[in-house]
Design an enzyme around this catalytic site. Structure first.
Site, PDB file in Angstrom:
ATOM      1  N   ARG A 155       0.776  -1.359   0.118  1.00 26.57           N
ATOM      2  CA  ARG A 155      -0.003   0.101  -0.068  1.00 26.57           C
ATOM      3  C   ARG A 155       0.658   1.404   0.064  1.00 26.57           C
ATOM      4  O   ARG A 155       0.181   2.508  -0.069  1.00 26.57           O
ATOM      5  CB  ARG A 155      -0.965   0.044   1.249  1.00 26.57           C
ATOM      6  CG  ARG A 155      -1.786  -1.140   1.327  1.00 26.57           C
ATOM      7  CD  ARG A 155      -2.807  -1.295   0.014  1.00 26.57           C
ATOM      8  NE  ARG A 155      -3.866  -2.309   0.487  1.00 26.57           N
ATOM      9  CZ  ARG A 155      -4.383  -3.281  -0.797  1.00 26.57           C
ATOM     10  NH1 ARG A 155      -3.811  -3.188  -1.640  1.00 26.57           N
ATOM     11  NH2 ARG A 155      -5.066  -4.114  -0.181  1.00 26.57           N
ATOM     12  N   HIS A 183      -3.348 -16.660  -6.872  1.00 24.15           N
ATOM     13  CA  HIS A 183      -4.535 -16.938  -5.988  1.00 24.15           C
ATOM     14  C   HIS A 183      -5.092 -17.895  -6.427  1.00 24.15           C
ATOM     15  O   HIS A 183      -6.446 -17.619  -6.887  1.00 24.15           O
ATOM     16  CB  HIS A 183      -5.078 -15.749  -5.253  1.00 24.15           C
ATOM     17  CG  HIS A 183      -5.383 -14.676  -6.081  1.00 24.15           C
ATOM     18  ND1 HIS A 183      -5.820 -14.831  -7.272  1.00 24.15           N
ATOM     19  CD2 HIS A 183      -5.121 -13.588  -5.858  1.00 24.15           C
ATOM     20  CE1 HIS A 183      -5.727 -13.513  -7.871  1.00 24.15           C
ATOM     21  NE2 HIS A 183      -5.419 -12.938  -6.845  1.00 24.15           N
ATOM     22  N   ASP A 185      -1.282 -13.100  -0.285  1.00 24.94           N
ATOM     23  CA  ASP A 185      -2.256 -12.008  -1.029  1.00 24.94           C
ATOM     24  C   ASP A 185      -2.530 -11.293   0.284  1.00 24.94           C
ATOM     25  O   ASP A 185      -3.948 -10.570   0.549  1.00 24.94           O
ATOM     26  CB  ASP A 185      -3.376 -12.614  -1.533  1.00 24.94           C
ATOM     27  CG  ASP A 185      -4.134 -11.600  -2.413  1.00 24.94           C
ATOM     28  OD1 ASP A 185      -3.960 -10.490  -2.385  1.00 24.94           O
ATOM     29  OD2 ASP A 185      -5.250 -12.101  -2.815  1.00 24.94           O
ATOM     30  N   HIS A 230      -6.798  -3.133   4.630  1.00 23.08           N
ATOM     31  CA  HIS A 230      -7.784  -2.322   4.162  1.00 23.08           C
ATOM     32  C   HIS A 230      -8.329  -1.744   5.470  1.00 23.08           C
ATOM     33  O   HIS A 230      -8.239  -2.217   6.496  1.00 23.08           O
ATOM     34  CB  HIS A 230      -8.920  -3.020   3.471  1.00 23.08           C
ATOM     35  CG  HIS A 230      -8.636  -3.704   2.125  1.00 23.08           C
ATOM     36  ND1 HIS A 230      -8.597  -2.683   1.161  1.00 23.08           N
ATOM     37  CD2 HIS A 230      -8.729  -4.598   1.520  1.00 23.08           C
ATOM     38  CE1 HIS A 230      -8.433  -3.197  -0.064  1.00 23.08           C
ATOM     39  NE2 HIS A 230      -8.514  -4.626   0.301  1.00 23.08           N
TER      40      HIS A 230
END
Ligand code: NCD
Ligand code: ZN
Length: 438
Positions: free
Chosen positions: A69, A239, A312, A316
């Site tokens: 991020r 994934h 993964d 958030h």
């Protein structure tokens, strides 16, 4: 590097790969210098000594799929906080996906991520370069420039988005073969997933959620296997989540196609029955599938049809997850919980040995990405990138206590037996008993 020369380290009482009687491991100048009952004999007096009480010693883990991020969403994770989470999870190298803001689609951004990772110094942070400009799927990036820069980018992906256009994907594969780099595909045919928020099946139907069919993933996996074959290129599937993907991977490997694949801890452990709660923490791409998919993914990892585990790790913010299910951002945390989950599902059941776990969490991912100093055997002369695992700890996951700046773990309150109790990166202790050693 901001860190000065690491002192010598003596790890007492460890079991490499969980095999045999405990031994001592001496580390000097970033390398394994001696292994055995008398390994400490040659240690200088300033050597740092850790008694690890018979814990399992493994090569440090390598994550091919991490979202850090930074740049852009430093409120949810930074290269520093993500590196800390990685080190706590036993990782000594992570591949930071390109869907930052701005995206990692040019050398300025990839080199900057690399440089910050080096300054943090808790693990190797390898930026993944975008395949297309802005991850829009329209125009190829300057992969060669990113590969030639300080970061030496070797993995490219538009992850988060699929390189859906077959002509663009074909060109990307051809270009990657020439450069000797890897394309990692987020396999999702966007025409089949418009508005989709959950696996298409009985659960989504009952809950009134728009479905994401298995075919959206499988059609891209089949297409890209064929494109890779004809381009003489390698392709990596991010994934993997369905029974059909497992069958296609097996078919492609049987044909001699250079295809590899990863599976996440959450697709190995969880299924769409979790959605009954409508809790946004369970929203992820690709979606949690059915129990039979999770079973097939576990078997494929054991047999080698799926090469490795990748987290993964997708942080958030609370306001992006604690909302109506369909409005929640897809993604879940993964770095600090991967080892306990894989150990519980596959080692504690007897399906895998610790050596097998090292293969899927360290050796294969390092090979797939072409890292030569990671995923190495625990032998004299090899780089000291290592993870120490206590197989009999009792650790309960609490999102707020994780090092990640976000707390969106789907494992809140779950208790696991195996836990990473120490990580060594380039001969230096980066974590010990759940604490980061700065
Ligand atoms: C990822 C993210 O949040 O960046 N989300 C997710 O659900 N997996 C993107 C991705 O890995 O596809
Ligand atoms: Zn993805």
């Amino acid at each position: 590097m901001t860190h000065t020369e690491a002192p010598g380290l003596l790890l007492r009482n460890v079991r490499p790969y969980g095999e045999g009687d405990p031994v001592d491991v001496l580390i000097r100048d970033g390398l394994i210098a001696a292994i055995g009952a008398d390994a400490g004999a040659a240690a200088p007096t300033d050597t740092e000594v850790h008694d690890l009480g018979g814990s399992v010693l493994l090569p440090g883990f390598v994550d091919l799929h991490t979202h850090l991020r930074e740049p852009g969403r430093e409120d949810t994770e930074t290269i520093a906080s993500g590196s800390a989470a990685a080190a706590l999870g036993g990782y000594t190298a992570v591949f930071a996906m390109a869907n930052t803001q701005p995206p990692q689609d040019n050398q300025t951004v990839t080199d900057s991520v690399w440089r910050i990772g080096q300054e943090v110094g808790l693990c190797a942070v390898h930026p993944v370069g975008a395949v297309t400009v802005g991850l829009k799927g329209e125009q190829l990036t300057e992969m060669g420039q990113m590969a030639a820069g300080a970061a030496g980018v070797r993995v490219f992906s538009d992850d988060g988005m699929c390189v859906y256009d077959p002509l663009i994907m074909r060109r990307a594969l051809e270009y990657s073969a020439g450069l000797g780099v890897l394309i990692a595909q987020h396999a999702e045919e966007p025409r089949l997933t418009k508005g989709a928020v959950a696996h298409e099946g009985p659960t989504a139907a009952r809950l009134g959620l728009t479905g994401w069919p298995r075919s959206a993933e499988e059609s891209i996996v089949a297409r890209d296997a064929i494109l890779a074959r004809d381009a003489g290129a390698r392709v990596h599937i991010c994934h993997a989540s369905t029974t059909g993907t497992v069958e296609l991977l097996k078919w492609a490997k049987d044909q001699g196609i250079s295809i590899s694949a990863e599976v996440t801890p959450h697709h190995l452990l969880l299924d769409d029955s979790k959605l009954e709660t409508y809790d946004g923490v369970y929203r992820v791409n690709p979606p949690l599938r059915e129990a039979k998919d999770a079973r097939a993914l576990r078997a494929a990892l054991v047999s080698g049809v799926i090469d490795c585990v990748a987290t993964d790790h997708a942080p958030h913010a609370a306001q992006e997850k604690c909302c109506e299910f369909a409005a929640a951002r897809p993604g879940m945390l993964g770095l600090e919980t991967a080892l306990p989950i894989v150990a519980a599902l596959l080692v504690e059941t007897g399906d895998m040995t610790w050596r097998d776990l090292a293969r899927v969490m360290s050796v294969r991912p390092a090979e797939i990405a072409g890292l030569t100093d990671q995923g190495r055997p625990i032998e004299v002369g090899e780089p000291a990138n290592l993870a120490v695992v206590d197989p009999d700890s009792s650790w309960t996951v609490i999102g707020d206590e994780l090092a990640s700046l976000s707390a969106n773990t789907p494992y809140e309150g779950m208790t696991f037996s195996a836990r990473v109790v120490g990580t060594i990166y380039r001969g230096r202790v980066t974590t010990r008993n759940g604490e980061v050693i700065a």
